[in-house]
Design a protein around this motif. Structure first.
Motif, mmCIF file in Angstrom:
data_model
loop_
_atom_site.group_PDB
_atom_site.id
_atom_site.type_symbol
_atom_site.label_atom_id
_atom_site.label_comp_id
_atom_site.label_asym_id
_atom_site.label_seq_id
_atom_site.Cartn_x
_atom_site.Cartn_y
_atom_site.Cartn_z
ATOM 1 N N LEU A 232 0.599 -1.571 -0.145
ATOM 2 C CA LEU A 232 -0.092 0.264 0.261
ATOM 3 C C LEU A 232 0.720 0.667 0.243
ATOM 4 C CD1 LEU A 232 -2.952 -0.996 2.553
ATOM 5 C CD2 LEU A 232 -2.923 -1.005 -0.251
ATOM 6 N N ASP B 209 -2.281 -11.282 1.054
ATOM 7 C CA ASP B 209 -1.851 -9.785 0.606
ATOM 8 C C ASP B 209 -3.418 -8.822 0.671
ATOM 9 O OD1 ASP B 209 -0.972 -7.182 -1.197
ATOM 10 O OD2 ASP B 209 0.568 -9.174 -2.367
ATOM 11 N N THR C 99 -3.825 -6.151 -0.827
ATOM 12 C CA THR C 99 -4.571 -5.741 -2.252
ATOM 13 C C THR C 99 -5.137 -6.517 -3.162
ATOM 14 O OG1 THR C 99 -2.020 -5.897 -3.310
ATOM 15 C CG2 THR C 99 -2.637 -4.058 -2.211
ATOM 16 N N GLU C 100 -4.914 -8.002 -2.886
ATOM 17 C CA GLU C 100 -5.682 -8.902 -3.324
ATOM 18 C C GLU C 100 -7.268 -9.313 -3.208
ATOM 19 O OE1 GLU C 100 -2.904 -12.204 -3.804
ATOM 20 O OE2 GLU C 100 -1.303 -11.197 -5.062
#
Length: 1017
Positions: free
Chosen positions: A272, A444, A446-447
């Motif tokens: 991030l 993760d 972001t996933e």
């Protein structure tokens, strides 16, 4: 009066009566274990099972043993030490609850019988004293009136440890022996989460070992005893521990707590903001929070960060949302601000439990301050990755009752740093992450969507006191925790050096490394803000003006905040730099950026120089040293309603006028101070400035009665205060209360002498036309309160009557005073169970301690410089009856009597006692003569080992009456001759009684002297 007997089995009834519920099985078993074996075992008990109850167990055992009538082995004082500042307050409240229960217990109840036993033991009105140790220039120098008083003392590592080592922070050299005696003798030191404070534990054990080498068997066995309270890690495999039992696992309350459904998920958020870990954590915490909300049954979620900067960044992000109630909790905060915060509705609800009517989640963003002892129960937890011990402590705040089917926790890794560069925890945090992700995969962020996060959180790794031993089976946990700091050895030469408090050796060893280890950052400084420290019209600094204002209203602990010295230097030189401060005492800080341009410019501040008890400018970073008290002008900022921010912002409210005893403290009416406290707008601030200017001018003209002017001013100020309390003026209620209290004073005047009760003294500032100080007289005695920043060391100060409320300040006969102090000191010694020879030597030295005051010019000074009155006295005086606040009168009396105020009357007392002993008096047969001389010479804290040297400019023969009524005469010329036998005598006495034992014997005489002086006897 015979105290009713107590049985060990009565502990359960005692605990239930105090707290309203029965103790856990392990708590009852621990009390039985100590009662049977006399050993205070370390507590290896999971968090949430009431380790603070050690206080209750100690109180009960002390009373049980006292009521039994046999020899006492349970220590008289319990020191509960933690390294989280907020928790000092919560432990203090636990002790206060116990104190109130004992004070008000029916005499025929078990708590009533415990209270009777403690009152009989201490001989004081309160069965139990409770003290909170904090930093600050005027930290209570006499925190116990009696060395026999049972007491619970709640303290931080620095405040207790420095006093144990004869180097108490903000304690004058003269008071350090008393502090060391009370901390190091007849004391039980309970270190909460001792794995966080291993250097103190090691140092305290070393001190106890040295005390055991004393040749006097009684005092050798009275050294401090140490017990560790740790839920996460063993402190020493050889130290016996007390564990929970099967009875606890089967207990209807303890069992669910041990099996709480804490499900842990690892969340990787480095992508991030790789170079901005605080921002990355804040973003990840907000996303995790959104996924957690549908899972939790209790609408309270904790978000725990490793540094104050990260916590504040996260708080700022979450507080912007309208669907949450968010509060920030950090340990580095002024007491007054902390109390206001804790009294607020959100934190009060957090501590009491969420309201059933709550319609939106309550989120508490915090630092390490929540890890130890804070009795809150969260429904969900989001935490920054840390060491294993820190994570276990944080998990201990999650569903503490074990009442919910699911208690999810999210561990977030933020920032792409090298392992050794991770703030606060370094490589231990990285190793803990590897261990955690070995048991549950790292996600993760972001996933992941909210839906997938929701599913993962519900199926996280089960981590509770029951499963944790299996998860850690066969694992070397050392890399998962921050390495114990290297603690230097407390060797004999060092102990001997510390024991020398007057004069202090040069160079002197700082206690810090022995409290926090060798590889940690410098200790804290205590920071406060004042709004009346301003510059001259041409922009120059007027240091004399600053010093004078600080002397008029000295600092008090409630307005200070503890900050690492390095961080304060950074704030004053680079106010926009990121603050990596944690809430751990002595925690390593991020390395400083190398300076390639020379020393940076620093905003000037004022620091208290403890070496000579004065205020001094600090204009360079090197001027700020650990242990200092530092004053910042309010406009520097650095602190807000939540605590230390270490960043620019709004001016900080000046809390100098709100000490613990506000009813007798002087108060400044200063436009700058009042504007910040009242949150005035520009128009109101201008009106207040005009009011003050007019009142000061009218008072200075002396044409009007000051009372009418002051009352009118106070009425006008009260009318301008806001009627509603909000976040912008949270100090208004306290300000209104103070102004109303001043308004109730019947009469105000400009005289500086003693005034009748209900009157007060107006002080004008010739350099500041919008400032005056109102000093109300003491309600009971009519005396103007005298609150110096440090204890008065002048020779004549000890000869003033210092009456307690209600007592009269009258002259006191020297023989009467000697007998009163002797009786009190002997009573102290007897209550401590000392053998009769020591009781006798304490009694005789206390009787003779002030015989040097028979000097004719000293007597003249006690008579306000009137020689004829002094010559007509039927007997010498010990106390003058003069007002302690009237310093000008004291100086005048000394000048008229030609008494040099640097002369020490106790030096003359020691000469008289030595001359008396040389005659072989039967009164002292069998007593330790060296000890007797030392106790007389040291009764004001000097002569450890040398007395300050001052020669009598007009030597004369002095004749005094000794305790056996023998008359002894010596020449006062001997006061100016160094007693070179004193160092050897002092060393021999330290070997005989131990360093802390000798200090305790001095304390018996000194506290008895102080108590009798206050009582006018």
């Amino acid at each position: 009066m015979t105290t009713p007997r107590l049985r060990v089995e009565d502990f359960d009834a005692f605990y239930r009566a105090v707290h309203g519920y029965a103790p856990f099985p392990w708590q009852s078993a621990y009390v039985r274990s100590v009662a049977e074996g006399g050993q205070w075992r370390d507590l290896d008990v999971p968090t949430g099972l009431g380790k603070t109850s050690l206080i209750d167990g100690w109180v009960f055992l002390l009373a049980w043993q006292t009521a039994g009538g046999g020899p006492r082995t349970v220590p008289l004082r319990l020191f509960s030490v933690v390294d989280r500042r907020l928790i000092v307050d919560q432990a203090y409240e636990h002790a206060r609850t116990l104190q109130r229960a004992l004070t008000h217990a029916p005499s025929d109840s078990v708590p009533g019988r415990v209270a009777q036993a403690l009152t009989r033991l201490g001989g004081e009105e309160l069965p139990l004293e409770v003290v909170r140790m904090r930093g600050g220039v005027d930290w209570a120098s006499r925190w116990l009136r009696s060395p026999a008083q049972p007491a619970v003392v709640i303290s931080t590592v620095d405040q207790y440890g420095s006093r144990l080592l004869f180097r108490g922070y903000h304690s004058t050299p003269r008071m350090r022996p008393i502090d060391a005696a009370l901390c190091g003798m007849d004391a039980l030191l309970a270190i909460d989460e001792a794995h966080l404070s291993l250097p103190l534990l090691t140092t305290a054990l070393d001190c106890a070992a040295y005390q055991r080498t004393a040749t006097d068997p009684v005092l050798a066995g009275r050294g401090v005893q140490v017990v560790s309270l740790s839920a996460t890690a063993a402190t020493d495999a050889d130290r016996p521990r007390h564990h929970i039992t099967d009875a606890d696992r089967a207990h209807p309350v303890a069992g669910p707590r041990l099996n709480a459904q804490r499900r842990v998920t690892a969340l990787d958020a480095r992508a991030l903001a790789p170079k901005k870990p605080a921002a990355a954590f804040a973003q990840a915490a907000e996303r995790a929070l959104q996924a957690l909300l549908p899972l939790i049954k209790r609408p309270v979620i904790g978000v725990v960060a490793n540094t104050i900067h990260t916590a504040r960044t996260t708080h700022q992000a979450l507080a912007a949302r309208e669907d949450l109630d968010v509060v920030l909790l950090v340990g580095r905060s002024r007491t007054t601000d902390r109390d206001l915060l804790l009294a607020g509705p959100l934190l009060r609800e957090l501590l009491d439990g969420p309201s059933p009517e709550r319609t939106r989640p309550l989120v508490v963003v915090a630092t390490q301050t929540v890890e130890v002892g804070l009795d809150i129960s969260l429904g969900g937890l989001i935490t920054e990755n840390a060491s294993l011990a820190a994570l276990i402590q944080r998990l201990g705040r999650l569903d503490r009752t074990g009442a919910h089917p699911l208690a999810p926790a999210v561990v977030i890794r933020a920032g792409d740093q090298e392992p050794d560069d991770i703030p606060v925890y370094g490589s231990a945090a990285d190793a803990t992450w590897q261990w955690l992700t070995h048991h549950t995969p790292a996600l993760d962020i972001t996933e992941q969507s909210h839906t997938t996060l929701h599913d993962h959180f519900a199926a996280g790794l089960l981590v509770n006191p029951t499963t944790l031993p299996t998860l850690l089976g066969g694992v070397d946990t050392d890399p998962l925790n921050t390495a114990a700091p290297l603690t230097p050895v407390v060797h004999r030469t060092l102990v001997d050096s510390w024991a020398r408090t007057s004069p202090t050796p040069v160079p002197d060893q700082e206690p810090g490394p022995f409290l926090h280890g060798l590889d940690t950052s410098p200790q804290d400084v205590h920071v406060l803000w004042r709004a009346d420290l301003t510059t001259t019209p041409d922009g120059q600094l007027d240091w004399e003006h600053w010093v004078r204002h600080m002397a008029q209203v000295p600092p008090h602990p409630a307005e200070t905040v503890a900050v690492p010295a390095r961080q304060l230097r950074r704030f004053l030189t680079q106010p926009t730099a990121a603050d990596t401060t944690s809430d751990l005492e002595g925690a390593p800080e991020a390395p400083a950026v190398p300076d390639t341009k020379g020393p940076p410019a620093m905003a000037p501040v004022l620091r208290f120089d403890e070496s000579d008890g004065t205020w001094a400018p600090a204009t360079r970073p090197g001027d700020i040293r650990p242990g200092d008290t530092v004053v910042l002008p309010s406009h520097y900022s650095g602190h807000d309603a939540y605590g230390w921010s270490g960043a620019p912002g709004a001016p900080v409210a000046d809390l100098g006028d709100f000490p613990p005893r506000t009813h007798t403290a002087p108060m400044r009416l200063d436009d700058r101070v009042l504007t910040l406290l009242g949150g005035f707008d520009e128009a109101t601030a201008e009106a207040v400035e005009s009011l003050l200017r007019s009142a000061c001018a009218r008072t200075a003209d002396d044409d009007e009665e000051p009372t009418a002017i002051v009352h009118g001013l106070l009425d006008q100020l009260l009318r301008r205060l806001p009627t509603a309390q909000d976040s912008a003026n949270a100090y208004v209620p306290a300000l209104r209360e103070r102004l109303n209290a001043l308004r109730s004073v019947r009469r105000w005047g400009l005289a500086t002498t003693s005034r009748a009760a209900g009157t007060g003294h107006v002080i004008l500032d010739p350099d500041q036309p919008t400032r005056l100080i109102l000093a109300p007289a003491h309600r009971a005695t009519g005396r103007i309160e005298h609150t110096p920043g440090i204890e008065d060391d002048s020779a004549d100060a000890s000869s003033l009557s210092r009456p307690a409320p209600g007592a009269q300040g009258l002259p006191v006969d020297l023989d009467q005073h000697g007998k009163a102090v002797a009786a009190r000191a002997a009573a102290f010694a007897e209550r401590l169970g000392l053998p009769s020879p020591l009781v006798a030597v304490v009694e005789v030295s206390a009787h003779a301690h002030d015989c040097g005051k028979a000097h004719e010019r000293f007597q003249c000074m006690l008579c306000a410089g009137d020689r004829l009155l002094a010559e007509s006295l039927p007997a010498p005086l010990a106390k003058s009856g003069m007002d302690p606040a009237d310093q000008a009168g004291r100086r005048r009396a000394a000048r008229l009597a030609n008494w040099d105020r640097s002369l020490r009357h106790e030096a003359l007392s020691a000469l008289l006692v030595q001359s008396w002993l040389a005659t072989g008096p039967a009164h002292t047969r069998g007593l330790d003569h060296d000890l007797l001389v030392h106790l007389v010479a040291s009764h004001h804290g000097y002569a450890r080992p040398l007395m300050p040297l001052a020669s009598d400019p007009e030597p004369t023969d002095v004749t005094a009456t000794m305790p056996d009524q023998q008359r002894v005469t010596v020449s006062s010329a001997g006061m100016g001759v160094t007693d070179w036998e004193a160092p050897n005598r002092f060393a021999d006495l330290n070997r005989q009684y131990g360093p802390w034992g000798l200090a305790l014997l001095e304390t018996l005489v000194r506290l008895a002297d102080m108590a009798c002086s206050e009582e006018g006897s």
